[in-house]
Scaffold this active site. Structure first.
Site, PDB file in Angstrom:
ATOM      1  N   ALA A   1       1.009  -1.243  -0.029  1.00  8.84           N
ATOM      2  CA  ALA A   1      -0.130   0.099  -0.062  1.00  8.84           C
ATOM      3  C   ALA A   1       1.124   1.462  -0.041  1.00  8.84           C
ATOM      4  O   ALA A   1       2.062   1.362   0.500  1.00  8.84           O
ATOM      5  CB  ALA A   1      -0.702  -0.073   0.983  1.00  8.84           C
TER       6      ALA A   1
ATOM      7  N   LYS B   1      16.201  -0.826   4.585  1.00 16.77           N
ATOM      8  CA  LYS B   1      16.081   0.638   5.433  1.00 16.77           C
ATOM      9  C   LYS B   1      17.211   0.653   5.960  1.00 16.77           C
ATOM     10  O   LYS B   1      17.631  -0.091   6.639  1.00 16.77           O
ATOM     11  CB  LYS B   1      14.930   0.611   6.379  1.00 16.77           C
TER      12      LYS B   1
ATOM     13  N   ASP C   1      -0.379 -10.254   7.254  1.00 16.24           N
ATOM     14  CA  ASP C   1       1.007  -9.777   7.713  1.00 16.24           C
ATOM     15  C   ASP C   1       2.018 -10.225   6.715  1.00 16.24           C
ATOM     16  O   ASP C   1       1.943 -11.448   6.592  1.00 16.24           O
ATOM     17  CB  ASP C   1       1.313 -10.401   8.873  1.00 16.24           C
TER      18      ASP C   1
HETATM   19  C1  LIG Z   1       6.892   2.388   2.119  1.00  9.91           C
HETATM   20  S1  LIG Z   1       5.297   1.706   2.192  1.00  9.91           S
HETATM   21  C2  LIG Z   1       5.270   0.825   0.685  1.00  9.91           C
HETATM   22  C3  LIG Z   1       4.947   1.933  -0.482  1.00  9.91           C
HETATM   23  C4  LIG Z   1       4.627   0.887  -1.533  1.00  9.91           C
HETATM   24  N1  LIG Z   1       5.681  -0.140  -2.060  1.00  9.91           N
HETATM   25  C5  LIG Z   1       4.221   1.697  -2.822  1.00  9.91           C
HETATM   26  O1  LIG Z   1       4.688   1.489  -3.927  1.00  9.91           O
HETATM   27  O2  LIG Z   1       3.117   2.333  -2.817  1.00  9.91           O
HETATM   28  C6  LIG Z   1       5.499   0.472   3.367  1.00  9.91           C
HETATM   29  C7  LIG Z   1       4.234  -0.408   3.344  1.00  9.91           C
HETATM   30  O3  LIG Z   1       4.471  -1.703   4.250  1.00  9.91           O
HETATM   31  C8  LIG Z   1       3.391  -1.884   4.898  1.00  9.91           C
HETATM   32  N2  LIG Z   1       3.787  -2.804   6.116  1.00  9.91           N
HETATM   33  C9  LIG Z   1       4.704  -2.615   7.049  1.00  9.91           C
HETATM   34  N3  LIG Z   1       4.851  -3.789   7.847  1.00  9.91           N
HETATM   35  C10 LIG Z   1       4.033  -4.663   7.062  1.00  9.91           C
HETATM   36  C11 LIG Z   1       3.733  -5.910   7.352  1.00  9.91           C
HETATM   37  N4  LIG Z   1       4.319  -6.619   8.531  1.00  9.91           N
HETATM   38  N5  LIG Z   1       2.963  -6.844   6.803  1.00  9.91           N
HETATM   39  C12 LIG Z   1       2.376  -6.220   5.628  1.00  9.91           C
HETATM   40  N6  LIG Z   1       2.558  -4.821   5.415  1.00  9.91           N
HETATM   41  C13 LIG Z   1       3.377  -4.155   6.312  1.00  9.91           C
HETATM   42  C14 LIG Z   1       2.814  -0.649   5.632  1.00  9.91           C
HETATM   43  O4  LIG Z   1       1.530  -0.825   5.785  1.00  9.91           O
HETATM   44  C15 LIG Z   1       2.978   0.379   4.430  1.00  9.91           C
HETATM   45  O5  LIG Z   1       1.926   0.376   3.660  1.00  9.91           O
END
Ligand SMILES: C[S@@+](CC[C@H](N)C(=O)[O-])C[C@H]1O[C@@H](n2cnc3c(N)ncnc32)[C@H](O)[C@@H]1O
Length: 339
Positions: A205, A289, A244
């Site tokens: 997202a 990161k 997740d």
């Molecule tokens: C930097 S954003 C990603 C942006 C995405 N690549 C885009 O192009 O729009 C990081 C995303 O990782 C998700 N996230 C973090 N930990 C997560 C997990 N354990 N499982 C699924 N999603 C996760 C967050 O909800 C967030 O939407």
């Protein structure tokens, strides 16, 4: 005379020290936030093994106090005798505000300099020859360098330009577009990003990476508890799972795994290892990161653990890591299984 070459490396401003640390060479010029470093003390450096370098050049000399009225004559006079001929001319600037103000000048200057070099037969169109780079840190100074086409990038200023899709859900779309350009040549893109192929996007997202894959015809499972936005929401080639990303596993192997979850590098590296050891994907692009401090060490630690685990399992692979133009405090990794 120093027998070892001097190196000129371009990098993201703010990452000059990381750039030096990674090469283990002797810093000669490392001004913070300048977007470049000059190094010595290494006979060889391999561009593909440097994550923080945008470009790797052999430095031949420099001209200071360039007169505004005639920059051409002092630059021509300062050209090295060797290489004798160049396959291309690159006039370049650092990725800084000052650099941006100079890019108009380099565009105007390019045809003049090219003509002078062609007249003296020092420039011919041959992609196998070294390229001549003239780098302007400011308007009065030029560093004269060359690149080996097999040990550098062909992108001007070391930056692959990619274009934004007006309907992309986020600007991250550009990051994956750049990663494909940096890690895969056109032939590999045609071969490995074919319509109908499958991909999983962990941490998808709002959907920029997913959108990049869908634009290339792939079918994507987007895993994220957050919502997909714009055209990515409800698209027929996207299956959105609110799960997740660390627990999700595909029912059958996929062609691509991409992962942009913001997490500790070690944890993401361990997850990627699991996917590759389990044969769940052929290729992956993922972001690590970087911490605020000891960025080079943290990256090395994460990648070393990944390499060790794959080596121990006898898996043959290709791994490249690079801080892309669209990356900030992170590095993008390409990992592919080799037959
Ligand atoms: C930097 S954003 C990603 C942006 C995405 N690549 C885009 O192009 O729009 C990081 C995303 O990782 C998700 N996230 C973090 N930990 C997560 C997990 N354990 N499982 C699924 N999603 C996760 C967050 O909800 C967030 O939407």
């Amino acid at each position: 005379m120093n027998a070892l070459p001097s190196w000129l490396i371009y990098c993201r401003p703010g990452f000059e020290r990381d750039c030096v640390e990674e090469t283990q060479a002797k810093p000669v010029e490392t001004t913070a936030d300048s977007g470049f470093v000059v190094l010595q003390g290494k006979a060889k450096l391999a561009y593909r093994q440097l994550s923080f370098a945008r470009q790797l050049l052999t430095l031949h000399g420099e001209v200071n106090d360039l007169p505004e009225g005639d920059r051409l004559s002092p630059l021509l006079a300062a050209l090295p005798a060797s290489p004798e001929k160049f396959g291309a001319l690159y006039l370049e600037v650092p990725d800084t505000n000052e650099g941006k103000t100079l890019s108009g000048f380099t565009k105007r200057f390019q045809p003049l300099m090219e003509e002078a070099l062609r007249t003296s037969s020092r420039l011919i169109d041959d992609p196998t020859l070294p390229r001549l780079h003239i780098f302007f840190p400011d308007e009065h100074r030029a560093l004269i360098a060359s690149s080996d086409p097999h040990n550098s990038t062909s992108a001007l200023n070391g930056i692959h330009r990619v274009s934004m899709a007006s309907d992309a859900p986020s600007r991250s779309y550009l990051k994956l577009a750049e990663a494909f350009e940096v890690f895969l040549d056109k032939k590999e893109q045609a071969l490995w990003l074919k319509p109908g192929m499958t991909a999983i996007d962990l941490g998808a997202a709002p959907g920029g990476w997913t959108w990049q894959l869908v634009q290339r015809g792939l079918k994507v499972t987007a895993v994220d508890n957050g919502p997909l936005k714009g055209a990515a929401a409800g698209h027929p080639n996207i299956k959105h799972l609110r799960q997740d990303g660390f627990r999700f596993r595909p029912q059958r192997p996929v062609d691509w795994l991409v992962c942009d979850m913001v997490e500790q590098p070690q944890r993401v590296a361990a997850l990627m290892t699991e996917w590759f050891v389990g044969g769940m994907t052929q290729r992956a692009i993922f972001n690590l990161k970087l911490p605020m401090k000891k960025r080079v060490a943290a990256l090395k630690e994460a990648l070393d653990s990944l390499r060790t685990a794959l080596n121990n399992k006898g898996i043959r692979y290709q791994l490249e890591a690079r801080q892309l133009y669209h990356d900030r405090e992170e590095v993008t990794i390409y990992l592919a299984r080799k037959r």
